[in-house]
Design a protein around this motif. Structure first.
Motif, PDB file in Angstrom:
ATOM      1  N   GLU A 248       0.832  -1.207   0.000  1.00  0.00           N
ATOM      2  CA  GLU A 248       0.000   0.000   0.000  1.00  0.00           C
ATOM      3  C   GLU A 248       0.868   1.259   0.000  1.00  0.00           C
ATOM      4  O   GLU A 248       0.569   2.245  -0.692  1.00  0.00           O
ATOM      5  CB  GLU A 248      -0.912   0.009   1.234  1.00  0.00           C
ATOM      6  CG  GLU A 248      -2.044  -1.001   1.175  1.00  0.00           C
ATOM      7  CD  GLU A 248      -2.852  -1.020   2.460  1.00  0.00           C
ATOM      8  OE1 GLU A 248      -2.692  -0.079   3.267  1.00  0.00           O
ATOM      9  OE2 GLU A 248      -3.622  -1.972   2.670  1.00  0.00           O
ATOM     10  N   ALA A 249       1.950   1.210   0.786  1.00  0.00           N
ATOM     11  CA  ALA A 249       2.848   2.359   0.870  1.00  0.00           C
ATOM     12  C   ALA A 249       3.526   2.618  -0.471  1.00  0.00           C
ATOM     13  O   ALA A 249       3.670   3.770  -0.897  1.00  0.00           O
ATOM     14  CB  ALA A 249       3.893   2.137   1.964  1.00  0.00           C
ATOM     15  N   TYR A 250       3.953   1.553  -1.147  1.00  0.00           N
ATOM     16  CA  TYR A 250       4.579   1.727  -2.460  1.00  0.00           C
ATOM     17  C   TYR A 250       3.593   2.278  -3.480  1.00  0.00           C
ATOM     18  O   TYR A 250       3.945   3.116  -4.310  1.00  0.00           O
ATOM     19  CB  TYR A 250       5.146   0.396  -2.961  1.00  0.00           C
ATOM     20  CG  TYR A 250       6.464   0.030  -2.339  1.00  0.00           C
ATOM     21  CD1 TYR A 250       7.532   0.925  -2.341  1.00  0.00           C
ATOM     22  CD2 TYR A 250       6.650  -1.203  -1.728  1.00  0.00           C
ATOM     23  CE1 TYR A 250       8.745   0.600  -1.754  1.00  0.00           C
ATOM     24  CE2 TYR A 250       7.856  -1.541  -1.139  1.00  0.00           C
ATOM     25  CZ  TYR A 250       8.899  -0.636  -1.156  1.00  0.00           C
ATOM     26  OH  TYR A 250      10.095  -0.958  -0.574  1.00  0.00           O
ATOM     27  N   LYS A 251       2.353   1.821  -3.404  1.00  0.00           N
ATOM     28  CA  LYS A 251       1.329   2.307  -4.329  1.00  0.00           C
ATOM     29  C   LYS A 251       1.133   3.808  -4.145  1.00  0.00           C
ATOM     30  O   LYS A 251       1.069   4.575  -5.126  1.00  0.00           O
ATOM     31  CB  LYS A 251       0.019   1.563  -4.082  1.00  0.00           C
ATOM     32  CG  LYS A 251      -1.083   1.930  -5.056  1.00  0.00           C
ATOM     33  CD  LYS A 251      -2.343   1.114  -4.787  1.00  0.00           C
ATOM     34  CE  LYS A 251      -3.457   1.491  -5.758  1.00  0.00           C
ATOM     35  NZ  LYS A 251      -4.696   0.712  -5.488  1.00  0.00           N
ATOM     36  N   ALA A 252       1.067   4.241  -2.888  1.00  0.00           N
ATOM     37  CA  ALA A 252       0.898   5.667  -2.599  1.00  0.00           C
ATOM     38  C   ALA A 252       2.120   6.463  -3.032  1.00  0.00           C
ATOM     39  O   ALA A 252       2.007   7.560  -3.592  1.00  0.00           O
ATOM     40  CB  ALA A 252       0.646   5.862  -1.105  1.00  0.00           C
ATOM     41  N   ALA A 253       3.297   5.895  -2.783  1.00  0.00           N
ATOM     42  CA  ALA A 253       4.540   6.597  -3.118  1.00  0.00           C
ATOM     43  C   ALA A 253       4.675   6.768  -4.626  1.00  0.00           C
ATOM     44  O   ALA A 253       5.053   7.844  -5.114  1.00  0.00           O
ATOM     45  CB  ALA A 253       5.735   5.825  -2.568  1.00  0.00           C
TER      46      ALA A 253
END
Length: 420
Positions: A248-253
């Motif tokens: 999820e964090a990579y998707k947001a980043a």
């Protein structure tokens, strides 16, 4: 009888208040004499009863306590920093509530000095690899001076350096909550006398340039740290085994930083770890298109293709890596291995053949193909030896190839180079 009791109670409270004032005065006197330890002892004597004192006395107590612990912190008591900070903050809270700000200005000055001492101590701790202590001090400094958000950023960095991932995650999440960016402008100019480029604040820099002592002023923009923060958050989630949150964090980043190839690489590595090699391959290809001159990218694409048995695609990737970096040893070794693996895959078919004329002809054909593939693998490593003649891995793999081919002359030549 009731009246006498009230009189006695009043006398008791008066005596307590008198004792509190005496201990605070004793602490103040000890501080003036440079004895912060004695001041701390005097204040501890009334710490249990101070909450019942009037606000004016409470403010005086916490102000004195803050100064005492600040002095102890300066003398090396790291546990005193937090006590000093909480005492000074209590002064500000009480005076804000009462509207009487006798100590507030001086307290603010003490808090600035305490923050500077915390940062200096944290720098020393980082230098001594005491990363947890450094992170805690930087975080305390941030709490004292919330406008200095960079202290929170450096607290997270120190925690990461020490492998204290839970603490680092807390700091990174707080950075994202406050919308920390980290970008800015650094003001530089060249010292005319020394020729050195120096940093300073804009007003000072402009004055120094105007005076003629400095020249060549430069306003240098520093990039945003948002992508780094989200990336590190994802990496920590991965480290802690929270892979769903990491994705999820990579998707947001990536949504906010679509051109950051490092984010793609880190997400690709997470998919590889999770066993999704197709997604890894897809992301690596995307990264390679964004950074076509990155040899490591092409090498990693070769690795995953080789693991999946896509030998031709693996060779293309390894050759691309070698075009960019001709001395990339691992790419040379793996490129050679693709040919050896393909050659070895023919051996089972060769061994399954019978003794008929057709089988013998087929055997000879397959053997020729195998030997040709082995020779191709050997050729890659012979070329590698031209620029890296003493590499043990290259020599060992080359010796094994010649041994498998039954080429005794080259086998002994390489064995001699290995010193065997």
């Amino acid at each position: 009888m009731k009246t006498k009791f009230l009189i006695l109670a009043s006398l008791c409270f008066s005596m307590v208040g008198f004792a509190q004032k005496n201990e605070i005065k004793a602490a103040e006197k000890a501080l003036k004499g440079g004895n912060a330890g004695a001041a701390k002892t005097a204040l501890e004597a009334v710490s249990g009863s101070i909450s019942g004192a009037d606000e004016k006395l409470q403010v005086q107590y916490y102000f004195t306590r803050g100064k005492a612990y600040a002095e102890l912190a300066k003398k090396g008591d790291n546990s005193a920093f937090e006590e000093a900070a909480s005492s000074f903050q209590k002064v500000l809270e009480l005076e804000e509530k009462s509207g009487k700000k006798k100590y507030s200005d001086e307290t603010q000055q003490h808090m600035k000095a305490l923050s500077a001492d915390l940062v200096n101590s944290a720098v020393e701790d980082n230098g001594n690899k005491k990363f947890k202590e450094a992170a805690e001090k930087l975080y305390t400094s941030y709490k004292i001076s919330p406008q200095d958000t960079s202290y929170l950023y450096y607290a997270a960095s120190s925690a990461v350096n020490g492998g204290h991932y839970e603490e680092a995650l807390k700091y990174y999440e707080e950075l994202q909550e406050i919308g920390y960016d980290g970008s800015g402008v650094v003001y530089k100019a060249t010292n005319v006398e020394t020729g050195q480029v120096e940093e300073m604040d804009k007003t000072q820099r402009d004055l120094m340039v105007k005076s003629g002592a400095y020249k060549d002023p430069v306003d240098e923009k520093t990039p945003s740290k948002k992508a780094e923060i989200v990336k590190n958050t994802a990496l920590i989630y991965t480290q802690l085994g929270k892979d769903d949150k990491a994705l999820e964090a990579y998707k947001a980043a990536r949504a906010s930083n679509p051109d950051d190839v490092n984010l793609i690489l880190n997400e690709a590595n997470l998919h590889y770890k999770l066993g999704d090699k197709d997604k890894f391959k897809e992301l690596m290809a995307e990264a390679a298109a964004m950074a076509p001159d990155n040899a490591d990218l092409h090498y990693n694409i070769g690795v995953i293709n080789m693991e999946q048995g896509n030998l031709e695609e693996a060779r293309v990737a390894y050759k691309k890596a070698l075009e960019i970096n001709p001395s990339y040893t691992n790419a040379q070794l793996n490129l050679s291995t693709t040919y050896v693996n393909e050659g070895n895959s023919l051996i089972d078919e060769m061994n399954s053949l019978g003794n008929s004329k057709a089988d013998i002809a087929k055997y000879d054909e397959l053997k020729q193909q195998k030997d040709s593939l082995f020779l191709e693998g050997a050729s890659v490593l012979e070329d590698a030896l031209k620029t890296n003649p003493d590499n043990q891995s290259i020599l060992t793999q080359l010796k094994n190839i010649y041994g498998a081919m039954g080429d005794n002359e080259n086998f002994m030549r390489i064995k001699k180079l290995l010193g065997e």
